[in-house]
Design a protein around this motif. Sequence first.
Motif: not given
Length: 288
Positions: A230-232, A234-235, A237-238, A266, A269-270, A273
């Motif tokens: 998840l952290e990866w 998120r990075n 997507v950011e 995205a 990520v969802r 999450e």
Amino acid sequence: MTSDESKADSPREAALNEHYGVTDLGDEILAALEAAGKDVDALTRDDIASFDEFHIRGREATREVADLAAVEANSRVLDIGCGIGGPARTLASEFGCDVVGIDIVEEYCRAATLFTDRVGLTDEVRFQRGNALDLPFEDETFDVVWFEHTLLNVEATEAAVEEAGRVCRPGGTLALYEIYAGPRGEPVFPVPWASDASLSHLDPPERLREIVLGRGFDEIAWRDVTGPSLEWFRNVVESMRSRPADAPPPLGLNLLMGSETPVKAANVVRNLEEDRIAVVQGVYERVS
């Protein structure tokens, strides 16, 4: 990320090739590399690292699974669902393995062979079109059988694991790095491995373990890596959101996923999450 079906012209194989098989993929990637200032006649693995491994956390995750599985030099490895060959090249270059990669997607096999040649690993790594349910190899051929984001496109997990066991020597290793079904509903689509539910086949974790253990394997390790996954993402997507609108296309997984890359990323990520999907690394020994 692919491998399924046993008939060359099956509707499912056609659907997987349509989903993943960008026409002239290798040439398209070479053109992108050249536009980015890379010397395409003298490529290194670092030049292609940003898109080379089509799975969560890329090369770092492949190294983790290889370490977890205690992969030894000179091991003969079968990478099922090899994509464009990044994990196979990592296993050969960094772990000293002799690797055969198969994938149902013809363009992936072509691109895998092209980039393996360009980085000088042709003697250690070979690719051919094939599928998880009807492996074109003799019994007990490999020391390690490797699944990395592959079973998520396979309807018949039982048959795929059965075939993996058939070609794995006694005492050999089955290594898994897979996305599995979370407890809170179906994934939101599209995602990298499927535009809709028709190509997405995620087993719950208890079912996946039951299948493997019931087909001649003992469990050595099972590690949930949903958090770092998840952290990866998120990075990822950011990074896409912060990229200037007039910037040239990046040398990333967009080369494989196309124009829907931001939406697919995205949604991953969802899904992570909301516990719709989760990610695991598993290692098993063939005992019978």
